[in-house]
Design a protein around this motif. Sequence first.
Motif, PDB file in Angstrom:
ATOM      1  N   PHE A 248      13.204  -9.203   2.864  1.00 36.09           N
ATOM      2  CA  PHE A 248      12.169  -8.074   2.786  1.00 36.09           C
ATOM      3  C   PHE A 248      12.182  -6.889   1.915  1.00 36.09           C
ATOM      4  N   ALA A 249      13.498  -6.351   2.255  1.00 39.96           N
ATOM      5  CA  ALA A 249      13.590  -4.966   1.548  1.00 39.96           C
ATOM      6  C   ALA A 249      13.989  -5.158   0.227  1.00 39.96           C
ATOM      7  N   LEU A 250      14.757  -6.297  -0.167  1.00 36.30           N
ATOM      8  CA  LEU A 250      15.286  -6.659  -1.515  1.00 36.30           C
ATOM      9  C   LEU A 250      13.823  -6.739  -2.272  1.00 36.30           C
ATOM     10  N   LEU A 251      13.056  -7.552  -1.873  1.00 32.67           N
ATOM     11  CA  LEU A 251      11.786  -7.919  -2.710  1.00 32.67           C
ATOM     12  C   LEU A 251      11.048  -6.740  -2.886  1.00 32.67           C
ATOM     13  N   LEU A 252      10.627  -5.903  -1.738  1.00 33.59           N
ATOM     14  CA  LEU A 252      10.137  -4.588  -1.976  1.00 33.59           C
ATOM     15  C   LEU A 252      10.774  -3.833  -2.817  1.00 33.59           C
ATOM     16  N   GLY A 253      12.228  -3.859  -2.778  1.00 33.88           N
ATOM     17  CA  GLY A 253      12.774  -2.915  -3.990  1.00 33.88           C
ATOM     18  C   GLY A 253      12.227  -3.409  -5.125  1.00 33.88           C
ATOM     19  N   PHE A 254      12.352  -4.574  -5.637  1.00 34.76           N
ATOM     20  CA  PHE A 254      11.955  -5.329  -6.818  1.00 34.76           C
ATOM     21  C   PHE A 254      10.637  -4.840  -7.219  1.00 34.76           C
ATOM     22  N   THR A 255       9.899  -5.198  -6.386  1.00 31.75           N
ATOM     23  CA  THR A 255       8.177  -5.021  -6.773  1.00 31.75           C
ATOM     24  C   THR A 255       8.100  -3.666  -7.127  1.00 31.75           C
ATOM     25  N   ALA A 256       8.548  -2.723  -6.353  1.00 30.06           N
ATOM     26  CA  ALA A 256       8.331  -1.169  -6.453  1.00 30.06           C
ATOM     27  C   ALA A 256       9.067  -0.680  -7.733  1.00 30.06           C
ATOM     28  N   GLY A 257      10.199  -1.220  -7.817  1.00 31.53           N
ATOM     29  CA  GLY A 257      10.786  -0.833  -9.070  1.00 31.53           C
ATOM     30  C   GLY A 257      10.155  -1.365 -10.516  1.00 31.53           C
ATOM     31  N   LEU A 258       9.520  -2.744 -10.160  1.00 27.44           N
ATOM     32  CA  LEU A 258       8.790  -3.159 -11.349  1.00 27.44           C
ATOM     33  C   LEU A 258       7.496  -2.377 -11.734  1.00 27.44           C
ATOM     34  N   ALA A 259       6.809  -2.040 -10.421  1.00 27.80           N
ATOM     35  CA  ALA A 259       5.506  -1.182 -10.610  1.00 27.80           C
ATOM     36  C   ALA A 259       6.257   0.090 -11.072  1.00 27.80           C
ATOM     37  N   LEU A 260       7.164   0.753 -10.800  1.00 21.26           N
ATOM     38  CA  LEU A 260       7.408   2.116 -11.482  1.00 21.26           C
ATOM     39  C   LEU A 260       7.794   1.983 -13.099  1.00 21.26           C
ATOM     40  N   ASP A 261       8.238   0.782 -13.305  1.00 23.08           N
ATOM     41  CA  ASP A 261       8.618   0.480 -14.816  1.00 23.08           C
ATOM     42  C   ASP A 261       7.420   0.287 -15.606  1.00 23.08           C
ATOM     43  N   LEU A 262       6.113  -0.257 -14.917  1.00 19.46           N
ATOM     44  CA  LEU A 262       5.095  -0.535 -15.592  1.00 19.46           C
ATOM     45  C   LEU A 262       4.208   0.467 -15.825  1.00 19.46           C
ATOM     46  N   ALA A 263       4.209   1.512 -14.451  1.00 17.34           N
ATOM     47  CA  ALA A 263       3.237   2.605 -14.387  1.00 17.34           C
ATOM     48  C   ALA A 263       3.703   3.501 -15.533  1.00 17.34           C
TER      49      ALA A 263
ATOM     50  N   PRO B 257       3.308   7.112 -17.209  1.00 13.46           N
ATOM     51  CA  PRO B 257       3.744   7.065 -18.678  1.00 13.46           C
ATOM     52  C   PRO B 257       5.170   6.630 -18.804  1.00 13.46           C
ATOM     53  N   ALA B 258       5.506   5.549 -18.244  1.00 15.51           N
ATOM     54  CA  ALA B 258       6.716   4.633 -18.518  1.00 15.51           C
ATOM     55  C   ALA B 258       7.052   4.583 -20.162  1.00 15.51           C
ATOM     56  N   ASP B 259       8.249   4.980 -20.583  1.00 11.63           N
ATOM     57  CA  ASP B 259       8.636   4.923 -21.754  1.00 11.63           C
ATOM     58  C   ASP B 259       9.851   4.226 -22.108  1.00 11.63           C
ATOM     59  N   HIS B 260      10.227   3.317 -21.319  1.00 12.22           N
ATOM     60  CA  HIS B 260      11.583   2.681 -21.032  1.00 12.22           C
ATOM     61  C   HIS B 260      11.492   1.284 -21.103  1.00 12.22           C
ATOM     62  N   VAL B 261      12.650   0.650 -21.257  1.00 11.64           N
ATOM     63  CA  VAL B 261      12.510  -0.964 -21.069  1.00 11.64           C
ATOM     64  C   VAL B 261      12.179  -1.209 -19.769  1.00 11.64           C
ATOM     65  N   ALA B 262      11.266  -2.401 -19.455  1.00  8.18           N
ATOM     66  CA  ALA B 262      10.863  -2.548 -18.262  1.00  8.18           C
ATOM     67  C   ALA B 262      11.974  -3.719 -17.449  1.00  8.18           C
TER      68      ALA B 262
ATOM     69  N   ALA C 151       0.929  -1.131   0.141  1.00 12.04           N
ATOM     70  CA  ALA C 151       0.160  -0.003   0.101  1.00 12.04           C
ATOM     71  C   ALA C 151       0.797   1.292  -0.002  1.00 12.04           C
ATOM     72  N   ALA C 152       1.850   1.248   0.818  1.00 11.68           N
ATOM     73  CA  ALA C 152       2.786   2.432   0.746  1.00 11.68           C
ATOM     74  C   ALA C 152       3.362   2.642  -0.656  1.00 11.68           C
ATOM     75  N   VAL C 153       3.819   1.477  -1.241  1.00 12.56           N
ATOM     76  CA  VAL C 153       4.240   1.416  -2.678  1.00 12.56           C
ATOM     77  C   VAL C 153       3.406   2.064  -3.574  1.00 12.56           C
ATOM     78  N   VAL C 154       2.227   1.718  -3.523  1.00 16.49           N
ATOM     79  CA  VAL C 154       1.237   2.276  -4.282  1.00 16.49           C
ATOM     80  C   VAL C 154       0.908   3.974  -4.330  1.00 16.49           C
ATOM     81  N   VAL C 155       0.680   4.020  -3.000  1.00 16.92           N
ATOM     82  CA  VAL C 155       0.600   5.675  -2.576  1.00 16.92           C
ATOM     83  C   VAL C 155       1.839   6.316  -3.116  1.00 16.92           C
ATOM     84  N   ALA C 156       2.888   5.892  -2.799  1.00 12.09           N
ATOM     85  CA  ALA C 156       4.333   6.714  -3.246  1.00 12.09           C
ATOM     86  C   ALA C 156       4.351   6.620  -4.883  1.00 12.09           C
ATOM     87  N   LEU C 157       3.771   5.576  -5.723  1.00  9.97           N
ATOM     88  CA  LEU C 157       3.798   5.485  -7.156  1.00  9.97           C
ATOM     89  C   LEU C 157       2.627   6.192  -7.708  1.00  9.97           C
ATOM     90  N   VAL C 158       1.569   6.374  -6.995  1.00  4.99           N
ATOM     91  CA  VAL C 158       0.475   7.311  -7.515  1.00  4.99           C
ATOM     92  C   VAL C 158       0.681   8.723  -7.499  1.00  4.99           C
TER      93      VAL C 158
END
Length: 170
Positions: free
Chosen positions: A52-67, A69-74, A11-18
């Motif tokens: 936990f932090a490494l997995l959260l980092g990967f998850t947050a980064g992937l969400a950022l890659d796919l959100a 107006p991403a225009d770069h390689v995921a 939820a923190a990642v989603v709020v941050a991403l939005v």
Amino acid sequence: MTHLRWPVALAAVVVALVMQVSLFPHVAWHGVVPNLCLLVVVAAALTVEAPFALLLGFTAGLALDLAPPADHVAGRWALALTVAAFLAARVRQDQKPSALAVVGTVAAASFVATSLFALSGVLLRDPATSVAGLLEVVLVALVWDVLLTPFVLPPLMRLFARLHPQWATS
């Protein structure tokens, strides 16, 4: 409370991403916005166990890659935030980090993650990435992230510590 750790972290990642993709582009400085997802990951890395932090980092980064107006390689942000989580977790000791250590960790993580993202763009020949603008982007991102650190990291670190007290620093 450990069973709430993942839902709250996501939820923190989603709020941050939005906020990062919808609100902060209106206050972008030279086209660079603060990386709130990075700040969530660093807060987790400084507070709870490294896996936990490494997995959260990967998850947050992937969400950022796919959100949009991403225009770069995921995968570029996923790699960058995972490395940032690893570095920040290395700073964490058995005691609570000082305010200076937290700000220094955010600065280092921001520098490394943004540099890694930018350099991967150069290596992948991303047309939006130029070698000439790399240093400016990295420095502006670092300034943004450090400026938001006092507002974002303390509440997130307290939240993560409450959700998993046996791993949290005291």
